[in-house]
Scaffold this motif. Structure first.
Motif, PDB file in Angstrom:
ATOM      1  N   TYR A  16       0.829  -1.206   0.000  1.00  0.00           N
ATOM      2  CA  TYR A  16       0.000   0.000   0.000  1.00  0.00           C
ATOM      3  C   TYR A  16       0.866   1.260   0.000  1.00  0.00           C
ATOM      4  O   TYR A  16       1.793   1.387   0.797  1.00  0.00           O
ATOM      5  N   THR A  17       0.553   2.175  -0.932  1.00  0.00           N
ATOM      6  CA  THR A  17       1.186   3.490  -0.962  1.00  0.00           C
ATOM      7  C   THR A  17       0.218   4.492  -0.347  1.00  0.00           C
ATOM      8  O   THR A  17      -0.930   4.577  -0.787  1.00  0.00           O
ATOM      9  N   ALA A  41       5.757  -2.403  -9.567  1.00  0.00           N
ATOM     10  CA  ALA A  41       5.699  -2.926  -8.194  1.00  0.00           C
ATOM     11  C   ALA A  41       4.343  -2.519  -7.632  1.00  0.00           C
ATOM     12  O   ALA A  41       4.244  -1.745  -6.680  1.00  0.00           O
ATOM     13  N   CYS A  42       3.284  -3.074  -8.219  1.00  0.00           N
ATOM     14  CA  CYS A  42       1.945  -2.496  -8.055  1.00  0.00           C
ATOM     15  C   CYS A  42       1.285  -2.747  -6.709  1.00  0.00           C
ATOM     16  O   CYS A  42       0.266  -2.132  -6.401  1.00  0.00           O
ATOM     17  N   GLY A  43       1.830  -3.641  -5.872  1.00  0.00           N
ATOM     18  CA  GLY A  43       1.217  -3.870  -4.572  1.00  0.00           C
ATOM     19  C   GLY A  43      -0.252  -4.211  -4.704  1.00  0.00           C
ATOM     20  O   GLY A  43      -0.642  -5.048  -5.518  1.00  0.00           O
ATOM     21  N   LEU A  96      -1.965   2.644  -6.309  1.00  0.00           N
ATOM     22  CA  LEU A  96      -1.346   3.719  -7.082  1.00  0.00           C
ATOM     23  C   LEU A  96      -1.906   3.759  -8.500  1.00  0.00           C
ATOM     24  O   LEU A  96      -2.173   4.840  -9.050  1.00  0.00           O
ATOM     25  N   LEU A  97      -2.104   2.611  -9.113  1.00  0.00           N
ATOM     26  CA  LEU A  97      -2.704   2.548 -10.446  1.00  0.00           C
ATOM     27  C   LEU A  97      -4.100   3.176 -10.436  1.00  0.00           C
ATOM     28  O   LEU A  97      -4.459   3.965 -11.319  1.00  0.00           O
ATOM     29  N   VAL A 136       3.927   5.789 -16.312  1.00  0.00           N
ATOM     30  CA  VAL A 136       4.607   4.757 -15.528  1.00  0.00           C
ATOM     31  C   VAL A 136       4.831   5.315 -14.129  1.00  0.00           C
ATOM     32  O   VAL A 136       5.431   6.381 -13.967  1.00  0.00           O
ATOM     33  N   VAL A 137       4.311   4.612 -13.136  1.00  0.00           N
ATOM     34  CA  VAL A 137       4.411   5.072 -11.745  1.00  0.00           C
ATOM     35  C   VAL A 137       4.870   3.919 -10.861  1.00  0.00           C
ATOM     36  O   VAL A 137       4.618   2.751 -11.171  1.00  0.00           O
TER      37      VAL A 137
END
Length: 389
Positions: free
Chosen positions: A204-205, A231-233, A237-238, A298-299
């Motif tokens: 989680y971000t 590193a989408c967790g 974030l997406l 890209v994040v």
């Protein structure tokens, strides 16, 4: 739904999670409560869609007789339509409300039925376009685990209580925007993250951070074709990018299986169609899963200074070859940057969080940084040496 009603929904869900977990750690109970909320969502969504399909015949999906020839024919037709549109199928007796009601009656043992139903959801997608998106989706919900209770009766009692409490909440999927429930789900993920300490960054971000990254990659735009997070967790974030602009498709990779499952659930709960997201489970640096695809945004919030193989053979990889050096095996930060630049489209924008001081490293990292700056200049990317404290 008003903001106040939304907050009440979030609080109700958290109260259920917090009061019913007993002696289990919050991060251990997380996978169960989030999985059951997701199962309830799938059930209510299927029920609404099935009744739409059956509306011309004046039938209610929950009343279809599964044991009659006519009922089976109806269910076959609904299943075909549902799998194409929603990606999965449930029978009337497999709906969340049906098994919750069975579990609420004293003496009814539902664990075996529940395990079968969760497996049935996954099996309904086999051979369909949505198969990869539902494969092993409930694998972290071990209903035989002693964490749920020392005896089968104790486990059954706890799970039945959770289902009963959740069944009392009307998600009102036919009345609210899909993001309302999705945001409530993400609220829970954030609450679990706040109690997980250092492990929280794995899935989680924080919302404030993800909002900044999302706004960087969407500045001046109202729509982007694609967004990618290596590193989408849990996918937060997406999904935050989609709060800023319309997004065509979501792409990501996650190494941890449990977190990967959370990300897929999070996508679906936010109303993202299974055809519009492509999430993969693997080690991004060693085994990238999106090939030579390029993305407009890209994040990432990759794990800080993570260890990786730094295998010399990777110098032949297009992602790293132009830099002449690999990031050290004890600090993979620049390896993520190199990978992200490789996946960035010519007209794209990239935003990444790196640990304090990463822009001032020497040795291999220093050489990579110089070449990253040169590559960034060619890609019209601005790099700031100001590191966050």
């Amino acid at each position: 739904m008003t903001e106040e009603q939304k907050k009440k929904l979030e609080q109700k869900l958290w109260d259920i999670a917090n009061t019913l977990r007993g002696k289990m750690n919050a991060d251990e109970f997380r996978d169960y409560i989030l999985g059951f909320i997701f199962y309830k969502y799938l059930s209510e969504r299927l029920y609404i869609y099935a009744n739409t399909v059956l509306s011309e015949d004046g039938l209610d999906f929950a009343d279809v007789n599964e044991d009659s020839d006519e009922g089976r024919a109806i269910l076959d037709a609904v299943a075909e339509a549902s799998i194409d549109e929603l990606g999965y199928f449930l029978k009337p007796t497999e709906l969340f409300s049906a098994i919750a009601k069975r579990g609420s009656k004293p003496g009814n043992f539902i664990l075996e039925d529940l395990a079968r139903i969760l497996n049935s959801i996954e099996r309904s997608t086999m051979g369909a376009e949505s198969e990869d998106d539902f494969d092993d989706l409930f694998s972290d919900m071990d209903l035989t685990s002693n964490k749920l209770g020392r005896t089968e009766e104790a486990k059954n009692t706890l799970i039945a209580k959770v289902l009963t409490h959740l069944d009392e909440i009307d998600f009102e999927l036919d009345k609210i925007e899909s993001d309302v429930l999705g945001d409530a789900y993400e609220y829970l993920i954030g609450k679990f993250a706040s109690g997980a300490g250092k492990k929280a960054g794995e899935f989680y971000t924080p919302q404030q951070v993800s909002t900044i990254l999302a706004r960087i990659v969407t500045t001046g735009k109202t729509r982007i074709k694609s967004v990618y997070d290596p590193a989408c967790g849990s996918g937060s974030l997406l999904l935050r990018v989609a709060k800023e602009v319309a997004v065509g498709d979501f792409n990501g990779q996650e190494m941890n299986r449990t977190t990967y499952n959370l990300a897929r659930m999070n996508m679906i709960l936010h109303g993202v169609h299974y055809r519009n997201f492509d999430l993969k489970q693997e080690d991004t640096l060693e085994h990238p899963q999106h090939g030579n695809k390029r993305f407009e945004a890209v994040v990432a919030n990759p794990p800080f200074s993570a260890k990786w193989s730094a295998n010399p053979l990777l110098l032949n990889d297009d992602r790293y070859s132009q830099y002449g050096r690999l990031a050290s095996g004890s600090k993979a930060d620049f390896a993520f940057v190199q990978h992200m630049l490789h996946q960035l489209d010519d007209n794209g924008t990239m935003a990444v969080i790196l640990p304090h001081g990463v822009l001032f490293r020497g040795a291999a990292e220093g050489q990579i940084l110089d070449r990253v700056v040169s590559a960034a200049a060619r890609l019209n990317v601005r790099i700031s040496r100001r590191a966050a404290a």
